[in-house]
Design a protein around this motif. Structure first.
Motif, PDB file in Angstrom:
ATOM      1  N   ALA A  69       0.981  10.215  -9.766  1.00 40.99           N
ATOM      2  CA  ALA A  69       0.038  10.252 -10.884  1.00 40.99           C
ATOM      3  C   ALA A  69      -1.059  11.306 -10.711  1.00 40.99           C
ATOM      4  N   ASN A  70      -1.511  11.515  -9.470  1.00 44.94           N
ATOM      5  CA  ASN A  70      -2.690  12.347  -9.246  1.00 44.94           C
ATOM      6  C   ASN A  70      -2.478  13.575  -8.372  1.00 44.94           C
ATOM      7  N   GLY A  71      -1.273  13.778  -7.897  1.00 45.65           N
ATOM      8  CA  GLY A  71      -0.994  14.956  -7.082  1.00 45.65           C
ATOM      9  C   GLY A  71      -1.100  14.686  -5.590  1.00 45.65           C
ATOM     10  N   ASP A  99      -8.522  11.516   1.494  1.00 48.76           N
ATOM     11  CA  ASP A  99      -8.030  11.410   0.113  1.00 48.76           C
ATOM     12  C   ASP A  99      -7.281  10.106  -0.122  1.00 48.76           C
ATOM     13  N   LEU A 100      -6.756   9.505   0.939  1.00 53.38           N
ATOM     14  CA  LEU A 100      -6.032   8.239   0.776  1.00 53.38           C
ATOM     15  C   LEU A 100      -6.936   7.109   0.309  1.00 53.38           C
ATOM     16  N   ALA A 101      -8.245   7.298   0.402  1.00 55.15           N
ATOM     17  CA  ALA A 101      -9.197   6.284  -0.053  1.00 55.15           C
ATOM     18  C   ALA A 101      -9.122   6.087  -1.567  1.00 55.15           C
ATOM     19  N   ARG A 102      -8.493   7.007  -2.275  1.00 48.40           N
ATOM     20  CA  ARG A 102      -8.362   6.831  -3.721  1.00 48.40           C
ATOM     21  C   ARG A 102      -7.347   5.740  -4.066  1.00 48.40           C
ATOM     22  N   VAL A 103      -6.622   5.241  -3.074  1.00 48.76           N
ATOM     23  CA  VAL A 103      -5.677   4.141  -3.261  1.00 48.76           C
ATOM     24  C   VAL A 103      -6.404   2.826  -2.986  1.00 48.76           C
ATOM     25  N   ASP A 113     -12.247   2.731   4.969  1.00 52.20           N
ATOM     26  CA  ASP A 113     -12.617   3.521   6.143  1.00 52.20           C
ATOM     27  C   ASP A 113     -11.848   3.124   7.401  1.00 52.20           C
ATOM     28  N   ALA A 114     -11.682   1.830   7.636  1.00 52.45           N
ATOM     29  CA  ALA A 114     -10.991   1.377   8.852  1.00 52.45           C
ATOM     30  C   ALA A 114      -9.530   1.818   8.851  1.00 52.45           C
ATOM     31  N   THR A 115      -8.873   1.710   7.714  1.00 55.54           N
ATOM     32  CA  THR A 115      -7.475   2.137   7.617  1.00 55.54           C
ATOM     33  C   THR A 115      -7.367   3.644   7.805  1.00 55.54           C
ATOM     34  N   ILE A 116      -8.251   4.375   7.162  1.00 54.40           N
ATOM     35  CA  ILE A 116      -8.252   5.834   7.286  1.00 54.40           C
ATOM     36  C   ILE A 116      -8.462   6.250   8.737  1.00 54.40           C
ATOM     37  N   GLU A 117      -9.375   5.595   9.412  1.00 51.74           N
ATOM     38  CA  GLU A 117      -9.632   5.899  10.822  1.00 51.74           C
ATOM     39  C   GLU A 117      -8.369   5.677  11.661  1.00 51.74           C
ATOM     40  N   GLY A 118      -7.632   4.614  11.370  1.00 49.84           N
ATOM     41  CA  GLY A 118      -6.405   4.317  12.099  1.00 49.84           C
ATOM     42  C   GLY A 118      -5.265   5.273  11.799  1.00 49.84           C
ATOM     43  N   LEU A 119      -5.358   5.989  10.691  1.00 54.33           N
ATOM     44  CA  LEU A 119      -4.304   6.918  10.289  1.00 54.33           C
ATOM     45  C   LEU A 119      -4.511   8.340  10.833  1.00 54.33           C
ATOM     46  N   GLU A 120      -5.710   8.630  11.281  1.00 53.23           N
ATOM     47  CA  GLU A 120      -5.989   9.982  11.776  1.00 53.23           C
ATOM     48  C   GLU A 120      -5.050  10.327  12.925  1.00 53.23           C
ATOM     49  N   GLY A 121      -4.428  11.478  12.809  1.00 53.13           N
ATOM     50  CA  GLY A 121      -3.484  11.924  13.810  1.00 53.13           C
ATOM     51  C   GLY A 121      -2.072  11.398  13.605  1.00 53.13           C
ATOM     52  N   LYS A 122      -1.907  10.470  12.681  1.00 53.43           N
ATOM     53  CA  LYS A 122      -0.594   9.886  12.417  1.00 53.43           C
ATOM     54  C   LYS A 122       0.011  10.365  11.112  1.00 53.43           C
ATOM     55  N   VAL A 123      -0.813  11.084  10.316  1.00 56.16           N
ATOM     56  CA  VAL A 123      -0.333  11.600   9.043  1.00 56.16           C
ATOM     57  C   VAL A 123      -0.591  13.101   8.966  1.00 56.16           C
ATOM     58  N   SER A 124       0.220  13.767   8.134  1.00 60.35           N
ATOM     59  CA  SER A 124       0.020  15.191   7.896  1.00 60.35           C
ATOM     60  C   SER A 124       0.124  15.435   6.400  1.00 60.35           C
ATOM     61  N   PHE A 125      -0.188  16.676   6.002  1.00 64.08           N
ATOM     62  CA  PHE A 125      -0.248  17.026   4.576  1.00 64.08           C
ATOM     63  C   PHE A 125       0.417  18.353   4.327  1.00 64.08           C
ATOM     64  N   LYS A 143       0.832  -1.212   0.000  1.00 65.09           N
ATOM     65  CA  LYS A 143       0.000   0.000   0.000  1.00 65.09           C
ATOM     66  C   LYS A 143       0.865   1.259   0.000  1.00 65.09           C
ATOM     67  N   ALA A 144       1.997   1.207   0.668  1.00 59.85           N
ATOM     68  CA  ALA A 144       2.898   2.368   0.685  1.00 59.85           C
ATOM     69  C   ALA A 144       3.377   2.684  -0.734  1.00 59.85           C
ATOM     70  N   GLN A 145       3.742   1.658  -1.476  1.00 55.29           N
ATOM     71  CA  GLN A 145       4.167   1.865  -2.865  1.00 55.29           C
ATOM     72  C   GLN A 145       3.008   2.389  -3.705  1.00 55.29           C
ATOM     73  N   ALA A 146       1.797   1.908  -3.421  1.00 53.67           N
ATOM     74  CA  ALA A 146       0.617   2.385  -4.153  1.00 53.67           C
ATOM     75  C   ALA A 146       0.332   3.857  -3.825  1.00 53.67           C
ATOM     76  N   ILE A 147       0.559   4.261  -2.584  1.00 52.83           N
ATOM     77  CA  ILE A 147       0.372   5.667  -2.197  1.00 52.83           C
ATOM     78  C   ILE A 147       1.344   6.554  -2.967  1.00 52.83           C
ATOM     79  N   VAL A 148       2.608   6.149  -3.025  1.00 54.07           N
ATOM     80  CA  VAL A 148       3.616   6.935  -3.737  1.00 54.07           C
ATOM     81  C   VAL A 148       3.266   7.018  -5.225  1.00 54.07           C
ATOM     82  N   ALA A 149       2.858   5.904  -5.812  1.00 52.28           N
ATOM     83  CA  ALA A 149       2.493   5.895  -7.231  1.00 52.28           C
ATOM     84  C   ALA A 149       1.276   6.782  -7.484  1.00 52.28           C
TER      85      ALA A 149
END
Length: 91
Positions: A61-63, A70-74, A79-91, A51-57
């Protein structure tokens, strides 16, 4: 003070000390998903190498990502993964 009361007080004090202890705090800084490498992204909960490689790709490709949702586009990030990432990622 009865022995039972002393033991209860000690246990409560110990429990509060463990909860408030900095050793148990999550002081890990958030990972910027727009600049992180696949190796860094793979350390996030629910991501892993594929999934990390898919995020980078997808990012190439899409900005950049603007929100954690927005990570749901990968593919494979729901939803469960996104919920677990809240507070652990920034933009």
């Amino acid at each position: 003070m009865t022995m039972k009361r002393v033991i209860q007080t000690l246990l409560l004090t110990l429990a509060l000390g463990v909860v408030a202890s900095p050793a148990f705090a999550d002081d890990t800084p958030a990972i910027d998903v727009n600049t992180a490498t696949a190796e860094q992204l793979a350390q996030l909960p629910g991501i892993g190498e594929v999934k990390a490689q898919a995020i980078v790709a997808d990012r190439k490709a899409n900005g950049d990502y603007q929100t954690v949702q927005d990570l749901a586009r990968v593919d494979g990030i729901g939803d469960a993964t996104i919920e677990g990432l809240e507070g652990k990622v920034s933009f």
